[in-house]
Design a protein around this motif. Structure first.
Motif, PDB file in Angstrom:
ATOM      1  N   PRO A 109       0.736  -1.003   0.035  1.00 32.32           N
ATOM      2  CA  PRO A 109      -0.004  -0.052   0.120  1.00 32.32           C
ATOM      3  C   PRO A 109       0.890   1.220  -0.214  1.00 32.32           C
ATOM      4  CG  PRO A 109      -0.616  -1.433   1.599  1.00 32.32           C
ATOM      5  CD  PRO A 109       0.676  -1.962   1.351  1.00 32.32           C
ATOM      6  N   MET A 110       0.349   2.279  -0.456  1.00 28.14           N
ATOM      7  CA  MET A 110       0.926   3.791  -0.477  1.00 28.14           C
ATOM      8  C   MET A 110      -0.153   4.388   0.289  1.00 28.14           C
ATOM      9  SD  MET A 110       2.424   4.668  -4.370  1.00 28.14           S
ATOM     10  CE  MET A 110       0.710   4.790  -4.913  1.00 28.14           C
ATOM     11  N   ILE A 111       0.303   4.822   1.549  1.00 24.61           N
ATOM     12  CA  ILE A 111      -0.487   5.517   2.701  1.00 24.61           C
ATOM     13  C   ILE A 111      -0.398   7.019   2.551  1.00 24.61           C
ATOM     14  CG2 ILE A 111      -1.257   5.563   4.946  1.00 24.61           C
ATOM     15  CD1 ILE A 111      -1.508   2.864   3.571  1.00 24.61           C
ATOM     16  N   GLN A 112      -1.652   7.630   2.370  1.00 22.83           N
ATOM     17  CA  GLN A 112      -1.430   8.991   2.268  1.00 22.83           C
ATOM     18  C   GLN A 112      -1.940   9.583   3.463  1.00 22.83           C
ATOM     19  OE1 GLN A 112      -0.399  11.678  -0.427  1.00 22.83           O
ATOM     20  NE2 GLN A 112      -0.774  12.543   1.751  1.00 22.83           N
ATOM     21  N   SER A 113      -1.321  10.444   4.275  1.00 20.46           N
ATOM     22  CA  SER A 113      -1.835  10.845   5.744  1.00 20.46           C
ATOM     23  C   SER A 113      -3.118  11.687   5.575  1.00 20.46           C
ATOM     24  CB  SER A 113      -0.920  11.614   6.260  1.00 20.46           C
ATOM     25  OG  SER A 113      -1.507  12.273   7.626  1.00 20.46           O
ATOM     26  N   GLN A 114      -4.158  11.503   6.316  1.00 18.02           N
ATOM     27  CA  GLN A 114      -5.132  12.307   6.396  1.00 18.02           C
ATOM     28  C   GLN A 114      -5.720  12.813   7.527  1.00 18.02           C
ATOM     29  OE1 GLN A 114      -8.491  10.167   4.435  1.00 18.02           O
ATOM     30  NE2 GLN A 114      -7.467  10.009   2.284  1.00 18.02           N
ATOM     31  N   GLN A 115      -4.476  12.885   8.683  1.00 16.87           N
ATOM     32  CA  GLN A 115      -4.758  13.268   9.885  1.00 16.87           C
ATOM     33  C   GLN A 115      -4.036  14.579  10.031  1.00 16.87           C
ATOM     34  OE1 GLN A 115      -6.434  11.403  12.201  1.00 16.87           O
ATOM     35  NE2 GLN A 115      -6.987  10.010  10.244  1.00 16.87           N
ATOM     36  N   ASP A 116      -4.175  15.261  11.077  1.00 17.35           N
ATOM     37  CA  ASP A 116      -3.753  16.709  11.421  1.00 17.35           C
ATOM     38  C   ASP A 116      -2.742  16.645  12.493  1.00 17.35           C
ATOM     39  OD1 ASP A 116      -5.340  16.255  13.419  1.00 17.35           O
ATOM     40  OD2 ASP A 116      -6.555  18.306  13.112  1.00 17.35           O
ATOM     41  N   HIS A 117      -2.341  15.314  12.854  1.00 12.82           N
ATOM     42  CA  HIS A 117      -1.446  15.286  14.104  1.00 12.82           C
ATOM     43  C   HIS A 117       0.055  15.664  13.528  1.00 12.82           C
ATOM     44  CE1 HIS A 117       1.065  13.170  17.216  1.00 12.82           C
ATOM     45  NE2 HIS A 117      -0.050  13.232  17.634  1.00 12.82           N
ATOM     46  N   PRO A 118       0.567  16.182  14.417  1.00 10.19           N
ATOM     47  CA  PRO A 118       2.189  16.673  13.923  1.00 10.19           C
ATOM     48  C   PRO A 118       3.109  15.628  13.554  1.00 10.19           C
ATOM     49  CG  PRO A 118       1.491  17.509  16.152  1.00 10.19           C
ATOM     50  CD  PRO A 118       0.643  16.554  15.735  1.00 10.19           C
ATOM     51  N   ILE A 119       2.915  14.395  13.725  1.00  6.62           N
ATOM     52  CA  ILE A 119       3.667  13.274  13.210  1.00  6.62           C
ATOM     53  C   ILE A 119       3.554  13.119  11.793  1.00  6.62           C
ATOM     54  CG2 ILE A 119       4.434  10.874  13.356  1.00  6.62           C
ATOM     55  CD1 ILE A 119       3.722  10.795  16.251  1.00  6.62           C
ATOM     56  N   VAL A 120       2.199  13.143  11.189  1.00  8.65           N
ATOM     57  CA  VAL A 120       2.155  12.811   9.889  1.00  8.65           C
ATOM     58  C   VAL A 120       1.538  14.032   9.209  1.00  8.65           C
ATOM     59  CG1 VAL A 120       1.462  10.296  10.419  1.00  8.65           C
ATOM     60  CG2 VAL A 120      -0.175  11.941  10.608  1.00  8.65           C
ATOM     61  N   ASN A 121       1.036  15.199   9.761  1.00 10.80           N
ATOM     62  CA  ASN A 121       0.703  16.200   8.912  1.00 10.80           C
ATOM     63  C   ASN A 121       1.690  16.733   7.867  1.00 10.80           C
ATOM     64  OD1 ASN A 121      -1.263  18.460   8.206  1.00 10.80           O
ATOM     65  ND2 ASN A 121      -0.131  19.708   9.554  1.00 10.80           N
ATOM     66  N   GLY A 122       0.973  16.890   6.488  1.00  7.68           N
ATOM     67  CA  GLY A 122       1.874  17.362   5.530  1.00  7.68           C
ATOM     68  C   GLY A 122       2.511  16.427   4.926  1.00  7.68           C
ATOM     69  N   LEU A 123       2.732  15.231   5.233  1.00  7.51           N
ATOM     70  CA  LEU A 123       3.646  14.360   4.497  1.00  7.51           C
ATOM     71  C   LEU A 123       3.277  13.738   3.216  1.00  7.51           C
ATOM     72  CD1 LEU A 123       4.966  11.797   7.430  1.00  7.51           C
ATOM     73  CD2 LEU A 123       6.024  13.741   6.818  1.00  7.51           C
ATOM     74  N   ASP A 124       4.363  13.219   2.373  1.00  8.22           N
ATOM     75  CA  ASP A 124       3.873  12.728   1.265  1.00  8.22           C
ATOM     76  C   ASP A 124       3.591  11.281   1.459  1.00  8.22           C
ATOM     77  OD1 ASP A 124       3.690  12.419  -1.580  1.00  8.22           O
ATOM     78  OD2 ASP A 124       5.825  13.223  -1.995  1.00  8.22           O
ATOM     79  N   LEU A 125       3.362  10.610   0.339  1.00  5.19           N
ATOM     80  CA  LEU A 125       3.268   9.080   0.407  1.00  5.19           C
ATOM     81  C   LEU A 125       3.982   8.345   1.136  1.00  5.19           C
ATOM     82  CD1 LEU A 125       1.988   8.589  -3.381  1.00  5.19           C
ATOM     83  CD2 LEU A 125       0.605   8.563  -1.226  1.00  5.19           C
ATOM     84  N   ILE A 126       3.650   7.220   2.059  1.00  2.00           N
ATOM     85  CA  ILE A 126       4.446   6.509   2.833  1.00  2.00           C
ATOM     86  C   ILE A 126       4.335   5.127   2.124  1.00  2.00           C
ATOM     87  CG2 ILE A 126       4.790   5.704   5.136  1.00  2.00           C
ATOM     88  CD1 ILE A 126       3.217   8.450   5.884  1.00  2.00           C
ATOM     89  N   LYS A 127       5.482   4.315   2.235  1.00  6.69           N
ATOM     90  CA  LYS A 127       5.666   3.213   1.846  1.00  6.69           C
ATOM     91  C   LYS A 127       5.645   1.957   2.624  1.00  6.69           C
ATOM     92  CE  LYS A 127       8.988   0.314  -1.275  1.00  6.69           C
ATOM     93  NZ  LYS A 127      10.331   0.362  -1.739  1.00  6.69           N
ATOM     94  N   PHE A 128       4.247   1.194   2.384  1.00  6.42           N
ATOM     95  CA  PHE A 128       4.070   0.074   3.261  1.00  6.42           C
ATOM     96  C   PHE A 128       4.316  -1.329   2.524  1.00  6.42           C
ATOM     97  CE2 PHE A 128       2.602   2.894   6.212  1.00  6.42           C
ATOM     98  CZ  PHE A 128       2.519   2.252   7.568  1.00  6.42           C
TER      99      PHE A 128
END
Length: 583
Positions: free
Chosen positions: A361-380
């Protein structure tokens, strides 16, 4: 008399106008402000950066070596230089004289020996040069010239290198420059942070249970060492493996601030689990990177098929007590990566093709938490799901990464066959939405060993047992490979780098943000994840329409001024001509 009256009135108006302008300039010297009218607030510093700049007690001096007589084709590097100057000026407008900077041309000397010596000096300081291929917009020849898109930040006699531009080949592409411009605030803020940092938190990366070794986590460890002290640690049943004794035998303190558990594949012994539990009870934070299924990749690569089986490493009871469960399943997602396979017959020239592979999966963050906010696609890769469970009051549970809205789950055992890459998937099969794949736990946790300490260590004087932790954090990922870096021909690749496409996923930023948050060091998370919408010009259209726009830019302003001049002349002639006729 009337003419004299009008003359005096005009003189008074002129004097008052000049006085008003002077007064405004004097007031402006005391009251400074700027108005950022860009949609993404390009020239507005983030909150953490402002706090850092306000706390400066002395001068931070930036020396940027990206200055030169840029040749044709070097426009993108010139734009990077100009944007760097704008950002430093924005820093200076906030911090005043505590920010000083200069731009230096490292190759301005006409003596080759001096240029070479200065180049070697900069490289010894950790600055990297580039020698890109530069080509003018027209059909001009390609030229090569060396540049140093880098600099130094100096504070209290210390200096740290700053790299303003990262590239993988000899081209200076617009997207790469845009990404570098997006990172300018972070790069400058991060340099100040490194210079001011007095104590580095200590990070332990667990070994001894089949975890990813130091070679396959080297990119993560190297990234962390810019901010933290990193050590690979094996417990081997030692109660003090993660802590120190203070003065008396019954007084303990943690050696480390965060424990990273990177994809264990062997069962963790009870005594080691007890040490991990007590590390948490003493206030340490834990980053769990767990593999939900045991997938034999050798079997998949050689035979084209394998089974994904339950991969229990004997930590389910710990996580259950803390409020989470990593399920023995695998997520398939329609938003996925592609797998590369050789389609040529044996003994012939390889012919590699890419096929859809929903197990990645390519995971796109849809959360506003500081850890993931604004990140590009993540590789799982072969990731699972996580459930949150009821616990004692006071434990906060938050899902920070989810699958897309078109996903499905396969329970263990899972048959994985490369022939599935040729299958046309029915979208109706992907009927699960936003499956949880990473969970953050925060609060005061109760020990999983309360009332059941292992018998062989229960009487030890070194036990120092605690049944309740202070406020701390745990971050759990249902994929252990997100931290892994590949190794090709002895070269260590970056976390999240996809060799087939050349795309770099945001795994490194995700895990660095995670560590910042677990260390309660979130000041730069928002700056690192900040993204700017850079408007890219259509180069082909520019070439085709160059003459038209040059004529517009040169003739249109002259035409407008001419029209206004003629209109003013006509109005003046009409007004005063009518008065002369009446008189």
């Amino acid at each position: 008399m009337k003419k004299n009256s009008n003359k005096q009135r005009d003189i008074i108006r002129l004097v008052l106008s000049i006085a008003a302008v002077l007064l405004l300039n004097v007031l402006a010297s005391f009251f400074f402000t700027r108005f950022d009218l860009t949609a993404e607030k390009r020239f507005t510093l983030s909150g953490p950066t402002k706090v850092m700049l306000d706390s400066l007690d002395d001068v931070v001096y930036f020396k940027i070596y990206l200055d030169a007589d840029f040749p044709q084709g070097g426009g993108e590097l010139k734009r990077l230089r100009d944007e760097s100057r704008i950002m430093l000026e924005e820093f200076r407008s906030r911090a005043g004289d505590n920010i000083q900077y200069e731009f230096v041309d490292p190759f301005e000397s006409k003596v080759k020996k001096d240029r070479d010596a200065f180049r070697d000096q900069l490289k010894k300081k950790g600055l990297k040069s580039i020698t890109p291929q530069l080509q003018a917009d027209g059909e001009g020849s390609v030229t090569r010239q060396e540049f140093f898109p880098a600099g130094l930040a100096i504070y209290h006699g210390r200096e740290v290198p700053i790299q303003l531009f990262y590239m993988n080949d000899d081209r200076v592409d617009v997207p790469e420059v845009n990404r570098s411009i997006e990172r300018l605030e972070y790069e400058f803020s991060n340099a100040i942070r490194k210079l001011k940092q007095k104590r580095k938190p200590n990070i332990a990366i667990l070994q001894g249970h089949g975890e990813l070794d130091s070679l396959h986590t080297s990119d993560y460890a190297r990234t962390l060492r810019e901010y933290y002290n990193v050590e690979y640690v094996s417990i081997n049943g030692k109660l003090n493996a993660l802590r120190d004794t203070v003065q008396k035998a019954d007084q303990f303190r943690r050696k480390f601030d965060v424990l990273v558990i990177p994809r264990p594949v062997k069962e963790i012994p009870p005594n080691d689990k007890f040490v991990i539990d007590q590390f948490l009870m003493y206030g340490g934070s834990i980053l769990w990177l767990l593999e939900p299924l045991d997938i034999n990749m050798d079997s998949l690569n050689i035979n084209g098929r394998t089974l994904g089986l339950n991969d229990s490493v004997n930590v389910d009871d710990l996580l259950f007590k803390y409020g989470a469960r990593v399920n023995s399943d695998v997520v398939l997602d329609l938003q996925h990566q592609y797998i590369t396979m050789n389609m040529a017959p044996a003994g012939t020239t390889p012919q590699f093709k890419q096929f859809p592979w929903p197990y990645w999966p390519m995971i796109q963050s849809q959360q506003d938490h500081p850890i993931v906010n604004g990140l590009d696609l993540i590789k799982f890769n072969y990731a699972g799901t996580i459930d949150t469970l009821e616990t004692e009051p006071g434990i906060s549970k938050r899902v920070i990464l989810r699958s897309s809205k078109y996903a499905r789950v396969l329970k263990s055992p899972v048959r994985i066959d490369l022939r599935q890459a040729f299958t046309q998937y029915n979208e109706q099969m992907f009927d699960r939405q936003y499956l949880p794949m990473a969970v953050l736990l925060e609060g005061s946790f109760e020990s999983a060993y309360k009332g059941r300490i292992p018998l062989d260590i229960e009487a030890s004087k070194e036990i120092g047992f605690k049944d309740k932790s202070p406020f701390t954090r745990q971050l759990i990922f249902a994929d252990g490979d997100i931290v892994s870096n590949n190794i090709r021909n002895g070269i260590i690749e970056e976390m999240g780098y996809d060799r087939a496409t050349g795309y770099r996923f945001a795994n490194k930023e995700l895990l660095l943000n995670s560590m910042n948050y677990l260390c309660e060091d979130a000041t730069l998370i928002g700056v690192r994840s900040r993204q700017l919408s850079t408007r890219v010009l259509d180069i082909k259209r520019i070439r085709q329409s160059r003459l038209k726009w040059q004529l517009y830019n040169n003739l249109l302003p002259i035409g407008i001024i001419t029209v206004f001049g003629l209109l003013a002349y006509w109005l003046r002639k009409r007004r005063y001509g009518r008065k002369a006729a009446n008189s």
